[in-house]
Design a protein around this motif. Structure first.
Motif, PDB file in Angstrom:
ATOM      1  N   LEU A   1     -38.033 -34.802 104.084  1.00 13.79           N
ATOM      2  CA  LEU A   1     -36.982 -35.818 104.096  1.00 13.79           C
ATOM      3  C   LEU A   1     -36.474 -36.058 105.523  1.00 13.79           C
ATOM      4  O   LEU A   1     -36.254 -37.204 105.925  1.00 13.79           O
TER       5      LEU A   1
ATOM      6  N   MET B   1     -27.521 -39.064 106.026  1.00 13.63           N
ATOM      7  CA  MET B   1     -28.366 -37.884 106.053  1.00 13.63           C
ATOM      8  C   MET B   1     -27.994 -36.955 104.888  1.00 13.63           C
ATOM      9  O   MET B   1     -28.866 -36.396 104.222  1.00 13.63           O
TER      10      MET B   1
ATOM     11  N   MET C   1     -26.563 -37.866 102.059  1.00  8.02           N
ATOM     12  CA  MET C   1     -26.996 -38.507 100.808  1.00  8.02           C
ATOM     13  C   MET C   1     -28.482 -38.250 100.583  1.00  8.02           C
ATOM     14  O   MET C   1     -28.937 -37.971  99.477  1.00  8.02           O
ATOM     15  N   LEU C   2     -29.246 -38.320 101.674  1.00 12.36           N
ATOM     16  CA  LEU C   2     -30.698 -38.122 101.594  1.00 12.36           C
ATOM     17  C   LEU C   2     -31.040 -36.680 101.223  1.00 12.36           C
ATOM     18  O   LEU C   2     -31.754 -36.414 100.253  1.00 12.36           O
TER      19      LEU C   2
ATOM     20  N   THR D   1     -29.357 -34.127 100.020  1.00 11.93           N
ATOM     21  CA  THR D   1     -28.873 -33.534  98.770  1.00 11.93           C
ATOM     22  C   THR D   1     -29.770 -33.871  97.587  1.00 11.93           C
ATOM     23  O   THR D   1     -29.692 -33.210  96.560  1.00 11.93           O
ATOM     24  N   SER D   2     -30.620 -34.881  97.724  1.00 10.78           N
ATOM     25  CA  SER D   2     -31.527 -35.179  96.617  1.00 10.78           C
ATOM     26  C   SER D   2     -32.522 -34.045  96.419  1.00 10.78           C
ATOM     27  O   SER D   2     -33.017 -33.838  95.311  1.00 10.78           O
TER      28      SER D   2
ATOM     29  N   ARG E   1     -31.117 -31.704  93.952  1.00  8.22           N
ATOM     30  CA  ARG E   1     -31.064 -32.367  92.667  1.00  8.22           C
ATOM     31  C   ARG E   1     -32.394 -32.224  91.949  1.00  8.22           C
ATOM     32  O   ARG E   1     -32.468 -31.968  90.749  1.00  8.22           O
ATOM     33  N   ILE E   2     -33.470 -32.396  92.711  1.00 12.50           N
ATOM     34  CA  ILE E   2     -34.821 -32.317  92.154  1.00 12.50           C
ATOM     35  C   ILE E   2     -35.116 -30.899  91.674  1.00 12.50           C
ATOM     36  O   ILE E   2     -35.496 -30.682  90.528  1.00 12.50           O
TER      37      ILE E   2
ATOM     38  N   THR F   1     -24.743 -31.775  89.860  1.00 11.92           N
ATOM     39  CA  THR F   1     -24.692 -31.938  91.319  1.00 11.92           C
ATOM     40  C   THR F   1     -23.500 -31.124  91.823  1.00 11.92           C
ATOM     41  O   THR F   1     -22.652 -30.695  91.034  1.00 11.92           O
TER      42      THR F   1
ATOM     43  N   VAL G   1     -20.674 -37.754  99.450  1.00 13.09           N
ATOM     44  CA  VAL G   1     -21.521 -36.579  99.295  1.00 13.09           C
ATOM     45  C   VAL G   1     -21.629 -35.873 100.650  1.00 13.09           C
ATOM     46  O   VAL G   1     -21.880 -36.515 101.659  1.00 13.09           O
TER      47      VAL G   1
ATOM     48  N   MET H   1     -31.552 -36.764  85.710  1.00 14.03           N
ATOM     49  CA  MET H   1     -31.069 -36.123  86.941  1.00 14.03           C
ATOM     50  C   MET H   1     -32.193 -36.096  87.973  1.00 14.03           C
ATOM     51  O   MET H   1     -31.979 -36.357  89.159  1.00 14.03           O
ATOM     52  N   LEU H   2     -33.399 -35.791  87.504  1.00 15.19           N
ATOM     53  CA  LEU H   2     -34.555 -35.702  88.400  1.00 15.19           C
ATOM     54  C   LEU H   2     -34.917 -37.067  88.985  1.00 15.19           C
ATOM     55  O   LEU H   2     -35.002 -37.231  90.209  1.00 15.19           O
TER      56      LEU H   2
ATOM     57  N   SER I   1     -32.965 -39.130  91.759  1.00 14.43           N
ATOM     58  CA  SER I   1     -33.005 -38.729  93.167  1.00 14.43           C
ATOM     59  C   SER I   1     -33.925 -39.653  93.957  1.00 14.43           C
ATOM     60  O   SER I   1     -33.744 -39.820  95.160  1.00 14.43           O
TER      61      SER I   1
ATOM     62  N   ARG J   1     -31.882 -42.395  95.332  1.00 14.76           N
ATOM     63  CA  ARG J   1     -30.977 -41.830  96.316  1.00 14.76           C
ATOM     64  C   ARG J   1     -31.671 -41.740  97.672  1.00 14.76           C
ATOM     65  O   ARG J   1     -31.105 -42.054  98.709  1.00 14.76           O
ATOM     66  N   ILE J   2     -32.915 -41.291  97.633  1.00 15.02           N
ATOM     67  CA  ILE J   2     -33.698 -41.136  98.859  1.00 15.02           C
ATOM     68  C   ILE J   2     -33.948 -42.495  99.505  1.00 15.02           C
ATOM     69  O   ILE J   2     -33.663 -42.703 100.686  1.00 15.02           O
TER      70      ILE J   2
ATOM     71  N   SER K   1     -30.677 -44.202 100.946  1.00 13.42           N
ATOM     72  CA  SER K   1     -30.131 -43.641 102.182  1.00 13.42           C
ATOM     73  C   SER K   1     -31.052 -43.931 103.356  1.00 13.42           C
ATOM     74  O   SER K   1     -30.584 -44.183 104.467  1.00 13.42           O
TER      75      SER K   1
ATOM     76  N   MET L   1     -30.071 -45.895 106.778  1.00 19.35           N
ATOM     77  CA  MET L   1     -30.343 -45.377 108.125  1.00 19.35           C
ATOM     78  C   MET L   1     -31.052 -46.427 108.977  1.00 19.35           C
ATOM     79  O   MET L   1     -30.728 -46.619 110.155  1.00 19.35           O
TER      80      MET L   1
ATOM     81  N   SER M   1     -24.515 -46.058 101.675  1.00 15.22           N
ATOM     82  CA  SER M   1     -25.219 -46.031 100.392  1.00 15.22           C
ATOM     83  C   SER M   1     -24.371 -45.325  99.341  1.00 15.22           C
ATOM     84  O   SER M   1     -23.632 -44.391  99.649  1.00 15.22           O
TER      85      SER M   1
ATOM     86  N   GLN N   1     -21.209 -43.640  91.941  1.00 13.58           N
ATOM     87  CA  GLN N   1     -20.219 -43.985  92.965  1.00 13.58           C
ATOM     88  C   GLN N   1     -19.941 -45.485  92.997  1.00 13.58           C
ATOM     89  O   GLN N   1     -18.833 -45.913  93.315  1.00 13.58           O
TER      90      GLN N   1
END
Lengths: 421, 421
Positions: A50, A66, A68-69, A71-72, A75-76, A96, A146, B68-69, B72, B75-76, B79, B83, B94, B99
């Motif tokens: 990432l 960063m 937000m990125l 923390t995924s 989560r996974i 989370t 986050v 949940m999986l 993500s 999310r990736i 973000s 960037m 993001s 949110q």
């Protein structure tokens, strides 16, 4: 029925197969009659991948994004472990950091935990579920963004949850099977410790022992959470970090171990006016650059010039910023020159036994002298001696001290490669 | 100053380079003086990779953890796009679906949006920021769990946000540069449409046109959100989906296009007693298995037996469940046999012009007859004719009808491979 918080590092969940193995251990703990809360780091290389993507889209990614990125990643891994537990026939729910009530400061990338309000975790436990919580992350109190907790953040999440839930123990599963008297990769007969007090562990962590991060140990000590360090790959007993040094009878107090740290650099400010207030100006300048300093030495003033030198150590990564800041203030502070050196290493001996055993410092210095290692700087606390040596001498220094204090044992250490999250 | 919501599909952000390109387009829109909200799907194959991991740790992953999986992934990508925008010198923030205030039902894997409360999105826009929202996801109203919206969920997120924010337009960037009179991969001279009314787009989507999902169009029509379908890879004008068919002057009403669908199967219930209530029993049984049926045909009763046959179509994926359910009730319903066929295709002609042009059905059937294609079943609405044909004849049927109604044009279509999320 006990409440157990377990934390598994990134290498413990690096593949589907390892995830299934971790799930088995969690289910075993549950079936032994415990309530179980689990914190899992991101899988193996996820974080690096990432970070690499972020670098490809932007040279200086904003810290909020960063977080937000990154923390995924947790989560996974957490949802996958929940699925694997489900596959073994137990209920599991993943949350989370934000859902688990991990409230932090707004310092993206290095947030501090302010409070943990684990209402949803408690509810899920009460319904008989195993609970997974994404480590290393929280939600900022003010902006509800986050956040991430920085290095060792998942360990800190686990300890903070254990404290908030009044858990009986926080088990940290890692690449090694406990706390050793020295890094087993350097000292072949390093010995696993059965127990370590919070104070000793704090000194070990502060001096570079990598198994537990300083913040995590501080948190555990403040809330008196016993931390059990164990290997994810074996069922060996590990090391229990708990209790105060004060509770150890003097005659049982021992030397904990030898820690080392290769991450520091040294700065010498040469030719500083030896007048009250000038040293303070140096340290104020460094503090304003948000840099933490570690060891400090002020040489005796040379009478003929009225000038002195000050040497201090700081993280290598902060060296350029410190030199820049001090150089900018050279006129104001009035020193003549700055010298810096990043090929240094620090070796430390830690242990409550030091208080009651005279001559430890002498033995320490003799051991290094016999090994032909020059000491650059010495700093001590009640239960610690640290010296700065040349980087190239560091491994030899660790071995010499470990040997001089008879810290070695027979048991073979278990070491796996790991990540620092 | 307009408020524009943009949605980019997974293939538009499949690599760092594509992400930078998408960011450029977003920044252009912002610098043209618009407020911009962006919904991005997960990068390229991310979803498939996560599904694969889930399958490796558990045979039947629980839906809650699957959500949940999978969330993500967005999310990736969100973000990373934020960037990249930052790298171009604009502010971007993001937000997860939760949110951003996307409140849904609790049906994990296929949740419906109940409400959108975009307070944080509004605040960020008011501070001059570009806002990214993770598509395809929300938070359940009751349990506050993370949910996903199912196929087409990111488009629906974009339209729902546009409605809640009273945006001027919702731009859907995709692999094709608009809505075509037929699938350009089948019909080489298929023509891009400049505008399509909501009703026509609804019929096209319901009949298998894949560019916009039915739910998204329904949402857009209900809240009167103009949807602009455009290509991520060109600056072509695309297709504007907006307005009611009722507002189109009769003399300008045209035929929209030919849609086709290969995803259905056909079931015939043979020898059903031709007595009131028996057909209802069949459809009640299918409904109880949570299966939606599409076309229905009841044959004329054979006088000598007092029996009849009922044929209906349903999604291919639901065929086994439907056959099982009906077979289990054979005694109660009293039919003699079930026939099923999944090698069928449906071809549909859609357009408001149909109402004012007599003979459309005749021309439609003649075109298929001339192409030697047998019609299995016919169903019509005010602005649509659909027929069932053999799967092998489907492409020819689409071409024959497109040709018979002179829908072809000169412009060359732009088609890229894409995902359905």
């Amino acid at each position: 029925m006990a409440l157990v918080v377990q934390k598994y590092g990134g290498s413990s969940v690096a593949s589907a197969e390892r995830i299934r193995r971790v799930a088995e251990r969690i289910v075993e703990t549950k079936r032994a009659g415990n309530d179980v809360v689990v914190v899992v780091s991101a899988m193996g290389d996820t974080t690096d991948e990432l970070l690499d993507l972020a670098q490809q889209v932007c040279d200086t990614p904003p810290a909020r994004e960063m977080d937000m990125l990154l923390t995924s990643g947790e989560r996974i891994s957490n949802s996958l472990v929940a699925m694997a537990i489900h596959g073994l026939g137990e209920e599991a729910r993943s949350f989370t950091g934000s859902q688990a009530g991990v409230i932090t400061t707004g310092a993206h990338g290095n947030a501090k935990i302010i409070d943990v309000t684990p209402g949803r975790v408690r509810d899920a436990l009460d319904r008989g579920s195993i609970v997974l919580v994404a480590g290393f992350q929280g939600v900022s109190q003010d902006s509800k963004d986050v956040t991430t907790l920085g290095r060792g953040g998942s360990d800190t999440t686990a300890v903070a949850l254990a404290a908030a839930l009044k858990a009986d123990v926080c088990e940290i599963y890692t690449d090694v099977d406990g706390i050793y008297t020295a890094d087993p990769r350097i000292v072949s007969d390093a010995q696993r410790l059965d127990t370590v007090s919070f104070e000793e562990m704090l000194e070990m962590a502060a001096c570079g022992a990598k198994v537990l991060m300083l913040r995590c140990v501080e948190y555990a000590r403040r809330y008196n959470v016993p931390v059990h360090v164990r290997s994810s790959y074996t069922t060996k007993p590990g090391t229990m970090v708990s209790g105060s040094m004060e509770d150890i009878p003097v005659e049982e107090a021992i030397l904990t171990g030898v820690a080392h740290d290769r991450s520091e650099a040294k700065v010498t400010v040469v030719g500083l006016p030896d007048v009250p207030g000038y040293a303070a100006k140096v340290f104020r300048a460094v503090a304003e650059a948000e840099i933490n300093i570690d060891m400090v030495l002020q040489n005796i003033s040379k009478v003929e010039t009225g000038k002195t030198d000050i040497t201090f150590t700081l993280p290598q990564t902060d060296l350029p910023a410190a030199v820049e800041k001090l150089t900018a203030l050279q006129g104001e502070i009035g020193f003549s020159e700055i010298l810096s050196d990043d090929s240094i290493g620090k070796v430390s001996l830690v242990g409550a036994g030091m208080k009651s055993h005279p001559g430890v410092t002498a033995t320490f210095c003799e051991a290094l002298a016999e090994a032909g290692i020059n000491i650059d700087l010495i700093s001590t606390s009640e239960i610690r001696i640290s010296v700065l040596v040349d980087d190239a001498d560091l491994d030899n220094a660790v071995r010499a001290i470990h040997n001089a204090f008879d810290l070695g044992g027979e048991e073979e250490a278990v070491v796996h490669a790991g990540t620092g999250r």
